[in-house]
Motif scaffolding. Structure first.
Motif, PDB file in Angstrom:
ATOM      1  N   LYS A 168       0.917  -1.145  -0.075  1.00 19.62           N
ATOM      2  CA  LYS A 168      -0.080  -0.049   0.037  1.00 19.62           C
ATOM      3  C   LYS A 168       0.836   1.358  -0.119  1.00 19.62           C
ATOM      4  O   LYS A 168       0.734   2.324  -0.783  1.00 19.62           O
ATOM      5  CB  LYS A 168      -0.872  -0.051   1.121  1.00 19.62           C
TER       6      LYS A 168
ATOM      7  N   ASP B 111      -6.332  -9.119  -0.187  1.00 21.73           N
ATOM      8  CA  ASP B 111      -4.677  -8.868   0.119  1.00 21.73           C
ATOM      9  C   ASP B 111      -3.941 -10.236  -0.233  1.00 21.73           C
ATOM     10  O   ASP B 111      -2.773 -10.126  -0.391  1.00 21.73           O
ATOM     11  CB  ASP B 111      -4.792  -8.640   1.650  1.00 21.73           C
TER      12      ASP B 111
ATOM     13  N   LYS C  76      -2.311  -0.402  -7.891  1.00 24.66           N
ATOM     14  CA  LYS C  76      -3.620   0.460  -7.855  1.00 24.66           C
ATOM     15  C   LYS C  76      -4.783  -0.245  -8.533  1.00 24.66           C
ATOM     16  O   LYS C  76      -5.633  -0.451  -8.367  1.00 24.66           O
ATOM     17  CB  LYS C  76      -3.381   1.629  -7.999  1.00 24.66           C
TER      18      LYS C  76
END
Ligand SMILES: Nc1ncnc2c1ncn2[C@@H]1O[C@H](COP(=O)(O)OP(=O)(O)OP(=O)(O)O)[C@@H](O)[C@H]1O
Ligand code: FES
Ligand SMILES: [Mg+2]
Lengths: 127, 176
Positions: A53, B118, B166
Motif C-alpha cells: 500500500k 490482500d 492500484k
C-alpha cells in the motif's frame, strides 16, 4: 462507470510509458517479508500488505518486494529484511503494519535505519 | 491455529514458491447449499517422493535434526479434519504438488475465509516471476484472475509498478 477489465491494463501501460522511461532492471531497494508458517501466524501478510500500500501511494518504482520461507527465528517474527543497494542488509524484528510504514518512509525512502526495530545488520545479530 | 483460511492458502502457496514452482493454481469453491468450502492448490514445483509426501503430513516429522519441524501442512490438514472436511496431498518428484482441503461451512470452529484480496495482491506482487491463477466460485458466481494474462497486457511494465498495484486492487474490489 463500466467495470474494469484486464484489457484496461493496456491503458496503464501506455500511461506509464508516456510518463516515465522504464529503468533497465536493477532495483534500489529490495524488501523481503519472511512468510514461514509462524511468520504468517504472527501477522507477516498484514505487514506485506501495508508495504505494498505504501509503495502504491508513494508511487515509487525502484523498490522490489519479495517473500521468503522460514528463517528459523520464530520468536521474533514478523521479520523483514531491507536491502538498500550496496549497503549491508538490515533485518527488522517484531514488525507490524505501523512499524512497516515507518520503516518505509524513514529507511527505504530517506535512508535512516530505524534502530529500535533492528535485529541484525548484515550477518551480525545485534541483540 | 491460523486466524483465516486465507492464511493457510498463503502458507501453502509459500511452500510452492519455496519448491521453485513457476506456476501456481489456486481454486476456492464455497457453496452454502452444499455446506462446503474447498481449497485446492496445484503447483509445478520440485515435488516430493511418495514417502516424503506421507511424512510431511505428520507434525512430528523432520528430515534432519538441524531442521525444525514443518507445521504448515499438518495445520491445514488438522483444520480440515477438525471442521468436518477432507484433506489430500498428491505429489510427484520433479513434476509438482497438489494439495486439497475441504471444510463444512457450518462448522462452528471453521475460521473465516478472510482477506482474499490482500492474499492475492501479496502473492502476485511479491512473486512476479511466478504465474498465478486464482479461481474463486462462491454460490455459483465465478471469479478468475490469471497473472499470465495480466503480464501479457503489461509488456515491459512490471506487475509491481504502483499504477498496476492500484489497478489490480480496484479490479479485485470490483470483482471479488
Ligand atoms: N508444494 C511443495 N512442493 C514440494 N515440497 C513441498 C511442498 N510443500 C511442502 N513441501 C515439503 O514438505 C515440507 C513440510 O512443509 P510444511 O509447510 O509442513 O513445513 P515447512 O514449510 O517446512 O515449515 P513451516 O511451514 O512450518 O514454515 C517442506 O519442508 C517441504 O520439504
Ligand atoms: S516460520 Fe518462523 S521460524 Fe520458521
Ligand atoms: Mg510451509
Amino acid at each position: 462507470m463500466a467495470k474494469l477489465t484486464i484489457e484496461d491494463l493496456r491503458k496503464i501501460k501506455e500511461k506509464v510509458h508516456a510518463e516515465t522511461s522504464l529503468r533497465e532492471g536493477g532495483w534500489r531497494v529490495k524488501v523481503t517479508v519472511h512468510m514461514g508458517t509462524c511468520g504468517i501466524v504472527s501477522g507477516a501478510r498484514e505487514v506485506m500488505s501495508a508495504l505494498i500500500k505504501e509503495i502504491e501511494e508513494a508511487g515509487v518504482t525502484d523498490v522490489m518486494v519479495s517473500t521468503s520461507g522460514c528463517m528459523g527465528l520464530c520468536s521474533r517474527e514478523p521479520l523483514v529484511t531491507v536491502e538498500v543497494m550496496e549497503q549491508e542488509p538490515i533485518k527488522y524484528e517484531y514488525m507490524n503494519p505501523n512499524k512497516m510504514r515507518q520503516v518505509f518512509k524513514r529507511h527505504i525512502l530517506q535512508g535512516e535505519v530505524q534502530t529500535p526495530f533492528v535485529l541484525a545488520k548484515g550477518a551480525e545479530i545485534i541483540k | 491455529m491460523m486466524a483465516e483460511i486465507c492464511d493457510h492458502i498463503m502458507d501453502i502457496a509459500i511452500n510452492s514458491i519455496t519448491a521453485v514452482a513457476k506456476k501456481i493454481d489456486i481454486f476456492i469453491v464455497q457453496d452454502k447449499k452444499q455446506d462446503i468450502l474447498t481449497v485446492r492448490v496445484v503447483d509445478n514445483g520440485k515435488g516430493m517422493t511418495g514417502e516424503i509426501s506421507e511424512k510431511v503430513q505428520d507434525p512430528f516429522f523432520s528430515t534432519k535434526t538441524s531442521r525444525k519441524i514443518g507445521l504448515g501442512i499438518p495445520l491445514f490438514k488438522g483444520t480440515a479434519e477438525h471442521c468436518g472436511g477432507d484433506f489430500y496431498l498428491k505429489s510427484k518428484l520433479g513434476e509438482g504438488t497438489e494439495i486439497f482441503a475441504s471444510f463444512a461451512l457450518s462448522h462452528p470452529d471453521l475460521p473465516p475465509l478472510g482477506n482474499l484480496k490482500d492474499t492475492i495482491l501479496v502473492l502476485i506482487i511479491s512473486n512476479p516471476e511466478v504465474n498465478f491463477s486464482f479461481s474463486y466460485i462462491i454460490n455459483g458466481k465465478n471469479f478468475t484472475l490469471n497473472t499470465k494474462e495480466i503480464k501479457a497486457q503489461l509488456g515491459d511494465v512490471p506487475i509491481s509498478h504502483p499504477e498496476v498495484i492500484k489497478f489490480i486492487g480496484q479490479y479485485l474490489d470490483e470483482n471479488l
